[in-house]
Design a protein around this motif. Structure first.
Motif, PDB file in Angstrom:
ATOM      1  N   GLN A  37       0.798  -1.230   0.101  1.00 33.12           N
ATOM      2  CA  GLN A  37      -0.068  -0.061   0.047  1.00 33.12           C
ATOM      3  C   GLN A  37       0.788   1.260  -0.033  1.00 33.12           C
ATOM      4  N   ASP A  38       2.054   1.125   0.795  1.00 35.56           N
ATOM      5  CA  ASP A  38       2.878   2.461   0.785  1.00 35.56           C
ATOM      6  C   ASP A  38       3.273   3.023  -0.525  1.00 35.56           C
TER       7      ASP A  38
ATOM      8  N   LEU B 293     -10.667  -4.080  -6.104  1.00 35.75           N
ATOM      9  CA  LEU B 293     -10.244  -3.286  -5.370  1.00 35.75           C
ATOM     10  C   LEU B 293     -11.037  -1.969  -4.691  1.00 35.75           C
ATOM     11  N   PHE B 294     -10.417  -1.304  -3.507  1.00 35.32           N
ATOM     12  CA  PHE B 294     -11.175  -0.308  -3.045  1.00 35.32           C
ATOM     13  C   PHE B 294     -10.330   0.860  -3.386  1.00 35.32           C
ATOM     14  N   ASN B 295     -11.038   1.775  -4.276  1.00 40.03           N
ATOM     15  CA  ASN B 295     -10.440   3.136  -4.644  1.00 40.03           C
ATOM     16  C   ASN B 295     -10.862   4.226  -3.458  1.00 40.03           C
ATOM     17  N   VAL B 296     -10.004   4.711  -2.690  1.00 41.01           N
ATOM     18  CA  VAL B 296     -10.535   5.377  -1.585  1.00 41.01           C
ATOM     19  C   VAL B 296     -10.601   6.912  -2.123  1.00 41.01           C
ATOM     20  N   ASP B 297      -9.994   7.315  -3.094  1.00 41.65           N
ATOM     21  CA  ASP B 297     -10.305   8.642  -3.550  1.00 41.65           C
ATOM     22  C   ASP B 297     -11.780   8.992  -4.027  1.00 41.65           C
ATOM     23  N   LEU B 298     -12.326   7.599  -4.688  1.00 41.83           N
ATOM     24  CA  LEU B 298     -13.710   7.654  -5.283  1.00 41.83           C
ATOM     25  C   LEU B 298     -14.616   7.037  -4.437  1.00 41.83           C
ATOM     26  N   GLN B 299     -13.982   6.473  -3.157  1.00 42.54           N
ATOM     27  CA  GLN B 299     -14.762   5.668  -2.199  1.00 42.54           C
ATOM     28  C   GLN B 299     -15.598   4.568  -2.629  1.00 42.54           C
TER      29      GLN B 299
ATOM     30  N   VAL C 298      -5.487   3.209  -3.874  1.00 44.41           N
ATOM     31  CA  VAL C 298      -5.990   1.599  -3.427  1.00 44.41           C
ATOM     32  C   VAL C 298      -5.488   1.545  -1.951  1.00 44.41           C
ATOM     33  N   THR C 299      -6.639   0.994  -1.108  1.00 42.13           N
ATOM     34  CA  THR C 299      -6.443   0.699   0.256  1.00 42.13           C
ATOM     35  C   THR C 299      -6.573  -0.938   0.540  1.00 42.13           C
ATOM     36  N   HIS C 300      -7.475  -1.647  -0.237  1.00 38.21           N
ATOM     37  CA  HIS C 300      -7.838  -2.829  -0.098  1.00 38.21           C
ATOM     38  C   HIS C 300      -7.698  -3.612  -1.501  1.00 38.21           C
ATOM     39  N   ILE C 301      -7.155  -4.787  -1.347  1.00 39.04           N
ATOM     40  CA  ILE C 301      -7.091  -5.805  -2.672  1.00 39.04           C
ATOM     41  C   ILE C 301      -7.799  -6.974  -2.268  1.00 39.04           C
TER      42      ILE C 301
ATOM     43  N   GLN D 225     -20.304   5.221   2.217  1.00 41.80           N
ATOM     44  CA  GLN D 225     -20.125   6.512   2.690  1.00 41.80           C
ATOM     45  C   GLN D 225     -19.680   6.250   4.126  1.00 41.80           C
ATOM     46  N   SER D 226     -19.009   5.162   4.454  1.00 39.72           N
ATOM     47  CA  SER D 226     -18.454   4.999   5.786  1.00 39.72           C
ATOM     48  C   SER D 226     -16.861   4.139   5.532  1.00 39.72           C
TER      49      SER D 226
END
Length: 261
Positions: free
Chosen positions: A90-91, A132-138, A119-122, A158-159
């Protein structure tokens, strides 16, 4: 299609909590000293990380490993598909895909993609895809790394995202508010209110969920969540392989048999 996803996003499954805990049978406790257990398959093969390297240990004791220190710490690893193991750094916002000999077969640098993905999760998808979870677009996305195309994007959540797990058929996204389940086409098939769960493990559509110091079981296609009748343990990690539950307390690996009717 967007209207369909909007309708589905309003669909919340009501779950019941079983009054009688599910009994478990203790099978063994083994000394184990690793950083993270990645997977334990039906053939007794262990995948784990130690000193920032991925190790694969077969039942006969043979060990091979992979390391890539220039990418920093391994944030998560997934060996659900042993022919396409993925390591997430992730880094550096990168993923390495390995074959069953732990040789590199693909490298994904999300920093260089257009559009950029933070990305925060794969989790492993079918074919050549990753959830994958795109944190910028939630939002959750199903990404094809061979064609560099996003096959599916979910409605933004939203969480805070707590966990992401998948198999060939389904993907589960756990947030502070809800547990979402999607099929491999990207359609949301259930949305369950989260009452305090923080982590999940899965196998064959069945789920084990962690809440504080306790574990709970939800069978595939059922809306009942039942506590597991376990002794008091420090639960640093837990995995489910068929009806075998593994709990790792950072010193010992405990093995239990679930008694599921």
């Amino acid at each position: 299609m967007k209207n369909l996803f909007g309708i589905l996003s309003l669909f919340i499954v009501t779950v019941l909590y079983g009054q009688n805990p599910i009994e478990v049978t203790h099978l063994s406790s083994t000394d184990f000293n690793v950083d993270m257990i990645v997977a334990i398959d039906n053939f007794g093969t262990f995948y784990y990380t130690k000193d920032n390297s991925l190790h694969k240990q077969t039942k006969d004791g043979k060990i091979i490993n992979y390391s890539n220190y220039q990418l920093g710490d391994i944030s998560s690893a997934n060996a659900f598909n042993p022919l396409k193991i993925n390591l997430f750094y992730q880094d550096f916002n990168q993923v390495i895909i390995l074959d069953n000999r732990l040789a590199e077969i693909f490298k994904i640098d999300f920093n260089t993609l257009q559009p950029y993905k933070n990305v925060t999760h794969i989790a492993t998808g079918f074919d050549n895809t990753l959830w994958l979870f795109n944190v910028d677009l939630q939002r959750l996305e199903l990404y094809d790394y061979k064609t560099n195309k996003t096959r599916f994007t979910a409605v933004p959540v939203q969480s805070l995202v707590l966990d992401l797990k998948s198999d060939y058929n389904y993907c589960w996204l756990l947030t502070e508010k809800y547990l979402y389940q999607y099929n491999y086409f990207g359609s949301m098939i259930s949305k369950i209110e989260n009452t305090g769960f923080t982590e999940i493990a899965k196998n064959n559509g069945n789920l084990v969920l962690k809440k504080e110091d306790a574990l709970y079981f939800k069978a595939e296609n059922e809306n009942i969540i039942s506590a597991l009748n376990l002794p008091k343990l420090l639960i640093n990690q837990f995995l489910l392989t068929n009806e075998t539950l593994y709990i790792y307390d950072s010193e010992k690996l405990h093995k239990y048999q679930l008694k599921i009717n």
